[in-house]
Design an enzyme around this catalytic site. Structure first.
Site, PDB file in Angstrom:
ATOM      1  N   THR A 133       0.247  15.983  -5.719  1.00  0.00           N
ATOM      2  CA  THR A 133       0.466  14.766  -6.116  1.00  0.00           C
ATOM      3  C   THR A 133       0.538  14.525  -7.632  1.00  0.00           C
ATOM      4  OG1 THR A 133      -0.613  12.483  -6.276  1.00  0.00           O
ATOM      5  CG2 THR A 133      -2.124  14.357  -6.228  1.00  0.00           C
ATOM      6  N   ASP A 134       1.060  13.329  -8.036  1.00  0.00           N
ATOM      7  CA  ASP A 134       1.333  12.875  -9.433  1.00  0.00           C
ATOM      8  C   ASP A 134       0.165  12.583 -10.226  1.00  0.00           C
ATOM      9  OD1 ASP A 134       1.149  10.608  -8.477  1.00  0.00           O
ATOM     10  OD2 ASP A 134       2.929   9.878  -9.159  1.00  0.00           O
ATOM     11  N   GLU A 135      -0.822  12.098  -9.039  1.00  0.00           N
ATOM     12  CA  GLU A 135      -2.208  11.688  -9.828  1.00  0.00           C
ATOM     13  C   GLU A 135      -2.913  12.710 -10.540  1.00  0.00           C
ATOM     14  OE1 GLU A 135      -4.503   9.257  -7.141  1.00  0.00           O
ATOM     15  OE2 GLU A 135      -2.725   8.477  -6.425  1.00  0.00           O
ATOM     16  N   TYR A 159     -10.304  11.843  -5.373  1.00  0.00           N
ATOM     17  CA  TYR A 159      -9.190  12.312  -4.784  1.00  0.00           C
ATOM     18  C   TYR A 159      -8.619  13.347  -5.750  1.00  0.00           C
ATOM     19  CZ  TYR A 159      -4.258  12.477  -3.048  1.00  0.00           C
ATOM     20  OH  TYR A 159      -3.047  12.799  -2.934  1.00  0.00           O
ATOM     21  N   LYS A 163      -7.411  17.345  -5.644  1.00  0.00           N
ATOM     22  CA  LYS A 163      -6.174  17.914  -5.487  1.00  0.00           C
ATOM     23  C   LYS A 163      -5.916  18.668  -6.674  1.00  0.00           C
ATOM     24  CE  LYS A 163      -3.249  17.059  -2.967  1.00  0.00           C
ATOM     25  NZ  LYS A 163      -2.823  17.652  -1.606  1.00  0.00           N
TER      26      LYS A 163
HETATM   27  P1  NAD Z   1      -2.365  11.542   5.759  1.00  0.00           P
HETATM   28  O1  NAD Z   1      -3.781  11.160   5.231  1.00  0.00           O
HETATM   29  O2  NAD Z   1      -1.466  10.831   6.131  1.00  0.00           O
HETATM   30  O3  NAD Z   1      -2.445  12.816   6.460  1.00  0.00           O
HETATM   31  C1  NAD Z   1      -3.353  13.869   6.569  1.00  0.00           C
HETATM   32  C2  NAD Z   1      -3.486  15.010   7.762  1.00  0.00           C
HETATM   33  O4  NAD Z   1      -4.061  16.121   7.299  1.00  0.00           O
HETATM   34  C3  NAD Z   1      -3.763  14.394   9.011  1.00  0.00           C
HETATM   35  O5  NAD Z   1      -2.982  14.413   9.933  1.00  0.00           O
HETATM   36  C4  NAD Z   1      -5.438  14.928   9.181  1.00  0.00           C
HETATM   37  O6  NAD Z   1      -5.682  14.773  10.541  1.00  0.00           O
HETATM   38  C5  NAD Z   1      -5.115  16.202   8.431  1.00  0.00           C
HETATM   39  N1  NAD Z   1      -6.319  16.941   8.015  1.00  0.00           N
HETATM   40  C6  NAD Z   1      -7.368  16.462   7.428  1.00  0.00           C
HETATM   41  N2  NAD Z   1      -8.243  17.136   7.358  1.00  0.00           N
HETATM   42  C7  NAD Z   1      -7.962  18.430   7.853  1.00  0.00           C
HETATM   43  C8  NAD Z   1      -8.414  19.411   8.057  1.00  0.00           C
HETATM   44  N3  NAD Z   1      -9.500  20.049   7.581  1.00  0.00           N
HETATM   45  N4  NAD Z   1      -7.807  20.500   8.779  1.00  0.00           N
HETATM   46  C9  NAD Z   1      -6.758  20.398   9.387  1.00  0.00           C
HETATM   47  N5  NAD Z   1      -6.026  19.269   9.231  1.00  0.00           N
HETATM   48  C10 NAD Z   1      -6.582  18.192   8.465  1.00  0.00           C
HETATM   49  O7  NAD Z   1      -1.711  12.268   4.287  1.00  0.00           O
HETATM   50  P2  NAD Z   1      -0.338  11.940   3.696  1.00  0.00           P
HETATM   51  O8  NAD Z   1      -0.247  10.832   3.119  1.00  0.00           O
HETATM   52  O9  NAD Z   1       0.765  12.445   4.902  1.00  0.00           O
HETATM   53  O10 NAD Z   1      -0.382  13.450   2.614  1.00  0.00           O
HETATM   54  C11 NAD Z   1      -0.027  14.773   2.720  1.00  0.00           C
HETATM   55  C12 NAD Z   1      -0.271  15.489   1.589  1.00  0.00           C
HETATM   56  O11 NAD Z   1       0.555  14.716   0.638  1.00  0.00           O
HETATM   57  C13 NAD Z   1      -1.405  15.442   1.094  1.00  0.00           C
HETATM   58  O12 NAD Z   1      -2.012  16.706   0.706  1.00  0.00           O
HETATM   59  C14 NAD Z   1      -1.680  14.176  -0.125  1.00  0.00           C
HETATM   60  O13 NAD Z   1      -2.442  14.726  -1.081  1.00  0.00           O
HETATM   61  C15 NAD Z   1      -0.190  14.602  -0.455  1.00  0.00           C
HETATM   62  N6  NAD Z   1       0.606  13.442  -0.907  1.00  0.00           N
HETATM   63  C16 NAD Z   1       0.444  12.177  -0.379  1.00  0.00           C
HETATM   64  C17 NAD Z   1       1.265  11.174  -0.974  1.00  0.00           C
HETATM   65  C18 NAD Z   1       1.419   9.930  -0.440  1.00  0.00           C
HETATM   66  O14 NAD Z   1       2.045   8.883  -1.037  1.00  0.00           O
HETATM   67  N7  NAD Z   1       1.030   9.650   0.713  1.00  0.00           N
HETATM   68  C19 NAD Z   1       1.702  11.479  -2.133  1.00  0.00           C
HETATM   69  C20 NAD Z   1       1.588  12.706  -2.946  1.00  0.00           C
HETATM   70  C21 NAD Z   1       0.820  13.725  -2.335  1.00  0.00           C
HETATM   71  O1  DAU Z   2       0.851   8.774  -6.572  1.00  0.00           O
HETATM   72  C1  DAU Z   2       0.654   9.566  -5.460  1.00  0.00           C
HETATM   73  C2  DAU Z   2      -0.575   8.935  -4.518  1.00  0.00           C
HETATM   74  O2  DAU Z   2      -0.082   7.879  -3.876  1.00  0.00           O
HETATM   75  C3  DAU Z   2      -0.833  10.119  -3.235  1.00  0.00           C
HETATM   76  O3  DAU Z   2      -1.423  11.327  -4.023  1.00  0.00           O
HETATM   77  C4  DAU Z   2      -1.963   9.454  -2.318  1.00  0.00           C
HETATM   78  O4  DAU Z   2      -2.325  10.287  -1.306  1.00  0.00           O
HETATM   79  C5  DAU Z   2      -1.461   8.287  -2.058  1.00  0.00           C
HETATM   80  O5  DAU Z   2      -2.451   7.513  -1.250  1.00  0.00           O
HETATM   81  C6  DAU Z   2      -0.975   7.444  -3.063  1.00  0.00           C
HETATM   82  O6  DAU Z   2      -2.325   6.848  -3.913  1.00  0.00           O
HETATM   83  P1  DAU Z   2      -2.211   5.417  -4.383  1.00  0.00           P
HETATM   84  O7  DAU Z   2      -3.631   5.041  -4.841  1.00  0.00           O
HETATM   85  O8  DAU Z   2      -1.349   5.059  -5.609  1.00  0.00           O
HETATM   86  O9  DAU Z   2      -1.605   4.684  -3.144  1.00  0.00           O
HETATM   87  P2  DAU Z   2      -2.319   3.190  -2.596  1.00  0.00           P
HETATM   88  O10 DAU Z   2      -1.061   2.718  -1.641  1.00  0.00           O
HETATM   89  O11 DAU Z   2      -3.622   3.205  -2.094  1.00  0.00           O
HETATM   90  O12 DAU Z   2      -2.103   2.092  -3.603  1.00  0.00           O
HETATM   91  C7  DAU Z   2      -0.974   1.851  -4.186  1.00  0.00           C
HETATM   92  C8  DAU Z   2      -1.360   0.839  -5.435  1.00  0.00           C
HETATM   93  O13 DAU Z   2      -1.807  -0.635  -4.601  1.00  0.00           O
HETATM   94  C9  DAU Z   2      -2.498   1.097  -6.231  1.00  0.00           C
HETATM   95  O14 DAU Z   2      -2.022   0.904  -7.718  1.00  0.00           O
HETATM   96  C10 DAU Z   2      -3.722   0.494  -5.570  1.00  0.00           C
HETATM   97  C11 DAU Z   2      -2.921  -0.785  -5.211  1.00  0.00           C
HETATM   98  N1  DAU Z   2      -3.701  -1.234  -3.854  1.00  0.00           N
HETATM   99  C12 DAU Z   2      -3.920  -0.632  -2.719  1.00  0.00           C
HETATM  100  C13 DAU Z   2      -4.667  -1.167  -1.736  1.00  0.00           C
HETATM  101  C14 DAU Z   2      -4.743  -0.236  -0.686  1.00  0.00           C
HETATM  102  C15 DAU Z   2      -4.009  -2.860  -4.071  1.00  0.00           C
HETATM  103  O15 DAU Z   2      -3.758  -3.462  -4.921  1.00  0.00           O
HETATM  104  N2  DAU Z   2      -4.638  -3.386  -2.882  1.00  0.00           N
HETATM  105  C16 DAU Z   2      -4.795  -2.444  -1.929  1.00  0.00           C
HETATM  106  O16 DAU Z   2      -5.473  -3.017  -0.759  1.00  0.00           O
END
Ligand code: NAD
Ligand code: DAU
Length: 367
Positions: A133-135, A159, A163
């Site tokens: 992630t960019d975080e 989180y 990561k």
């Molecule tokens: P998600 O939470 O939707 O899915 C996570 C999946 O991992 C689920 O299917 C869960 O059952 C599985 N899982 C969790 N723990 C496990 C374990 N111990 N063994 C096997 N499986 C397990 O997540 P996502 O949003 O699809 O993100 C996927 C990846 O991308 C993550 O590594 C996250 O950090 C990264 N990422 C997500 C975002 C985003 O915006 N969603 C952005 C940047 C990076």
């Molecule tokens: O930047 C990549 C990340 O993006 C991933 O690594 C994470 O897995 C993914 O969850 C996401 O993180 P964020 O915290 O940015 O996403 P989220 O959807 O939770 O929130 C997006 C923005 O919206 C953030 O600034 C928080 C705000 N927010 C979120 C929720 C859930 C609100 O204002 N209200 C809310 O209820």
């Protein structure tokens, strides 16, 4: 010359991005063997893969090193694409332990399994791709340049710290043991199958059900929105042409303050109701059903502790080396995403079980 893997173990392949990636890879490589390893936590859903042919699904834990070794050997897999994680920042604030266990120890167990299978004896051509992630880069001021692959790590939430730790372990296994790894660091994804705890699906469903839209703080936090299909294409390109040992940033080229995202979403919901009179009958509690703006539900609530103010991704490296380009315009991508959720009401109703309700109550109770 780096190895381009074909036969993949996809961890977390029943989650949001993982499931989209499995479908993407299956279309791109019909001959590929794909084994999905997923624990099916609250965020994983086997049904996310229903439309994808010829996958071998295993419900199991990435911490189970013997299981991972067996899957790599039995299916003669030459790649791991590692999505499995605890992924929601708010959950990491209320309960960090699971993040350390899954994201740090789980990634380490996978690395150990990969090393045991691929680096023993004379070795096997392989690739371990880690999805990050960019975080991990921390937060930016309004005028700061976007994150590059050399921006120092400065994670701010449990989180992102977990990561970052996993990224470092991947780097160490490459450097110390010669494991062939790549890492991608991407921005906020949106699209089909995203669990309704994240901003876009949560706010959409709340708008349909007439519940408040809880905007953290002033809503001026900035994220770079990446359509999940663009992310999947970026990962595929890293697997096919990325250099082992390298990290690649993947962004969507759509830097927006949350309030703009929310206003766009509200306007699109209003337009959908205006275009389809049947929606008012399906969602009678939605303000749009009575001709009122969805934006009337906007409610500013207490900010997320330690909330990062701005993320921005410079993905020049992926563009130059891999020909990566984000193809989805944010407004069109968001309209398509809303259409997907409207067409798949059964999916999001099914994932809103008792544990989901308990989570919403816990996270939003005292804001
Ligand atoms: P998600 O939470 O939707 O899915 C996570 C999946 O991992 C689920 O299917 C869960 O059952 C599985 N899982 C969790 N723990 C496990 C374990 N111990 N063994 C096997 N499986 C397990 O997540 P996502 O949003 O699809 O993100 C996927 C990846 O991308 C993550 O590594 C996250 O950090 C990264 N990422 C997500 C975002 C985003 O915006 N969603 C952005 C940047 C990076
Ligand atoms: O930047 C990549 C990340 O993006 C991933 O690594 C994470 O897995 C993914 O969850 C996401 O993180 P964020 O915290 O940015 O996403 P989220 O959807 O939770 O929130 C997006 C923005 O919206 C953030 O600034 C928080 C705000 N927010 C979120 C929720 C859930 C609100 O204002 N209200 C809310 O209820």
């Amino acid at each position: 010359m780096s190895h381009a893997p074909r036969h993949l173990l996809v961890t977390g392949g029943a989650g949001f991005i993982g499931a989209n990636f499995v479908a993407h890879w299956r279309t791109r490589h019909p001959e590929s063997r794909i084994v999905v390893l997923d624990l099916l936590t609250y965020a994983g859903n086997r049904a996310n893969l229903d439309g994808v042919p010829d996958i071998h699904f295993v419900r199991g834990d990435i911490l189970d090193q013997p299981l991972v070794e067996q899957l790599l050997r039995d299916h003669a897999l030459d790649g791991i694409v590692h999505f499995a994680a605890e992924s929601h920042v708010d959950r990491s604030i209320l309960g960090p332990d699971a993040f350390i266990t899954t994201n740090v120890l789980g990634t380490h167990a996978l690395l150990k399994a990969a090393r045991a299978v691929w680096l023993s004896g004379s070795g096997v051509p392989h690739r371990f791709h880690h999805v990050s992630t960019d975080e991990v880069y921390g937060t930016l001021g309004p005028a700061d340049p976007a994150f590059t692959e050399t921006t120092p790590y400065a994670p701010n939430s449990p989180y992102s710290a977990s990561k970052a730790a996993s990224d470092h372990l991947v780097r160490a296994y490459a450097h110390t043991y010669g494991l062939e790894t790549t890492t991608s660091n991407c921005s906020n994804n949106y699209g089909p199958f995203q669990f309704p705890e994240k901003l876009i699906p949560l706010f959409l469903i709340n708008a349909l059900e007439g519940r408040p839209l809880p905007i953290y703080g002033d809503g001026m936090q900035v994220r770079d929105w990446l359509h999940v299909a663009d992310h999947c294409e970026g990962i595929a390109r890293v697997l096919e042409a990325g250099r082992a040992g390298e990290c690649y940033n993947i962004g969507g080229g759509a830097e927006l303050p949350n309030i703009r995202v929310i206003d766009t979403l509200c306007a699109l919901v209003d337009a959908a109701f205006a275009a389809d009179p049947g929606l008012a009958a399906r969602f009678p509690c939605a303000p749009a059903a009575a001709g009122r703006p969805s934006a009337s539900l906007k409610t500013h609530v207490t900010d997320r502790p330690g909330h990062d103010r701005r993320y921005a991704i410079n993905c020049d490296k992926a563009m130059a080396e891999l020909g990566y380009r984000p193809l989805h315009d944010f407004g069109r991508g968001l309209a398509e995403t809303i259409a997907w959720y409207l067409a798949n009401e059964g999916w999001w109703r099914a994932v809103q079980d008792g544990s989901y309700r308990a989570w919403v109550d816990a996270n939003y109770a005292n804001r």
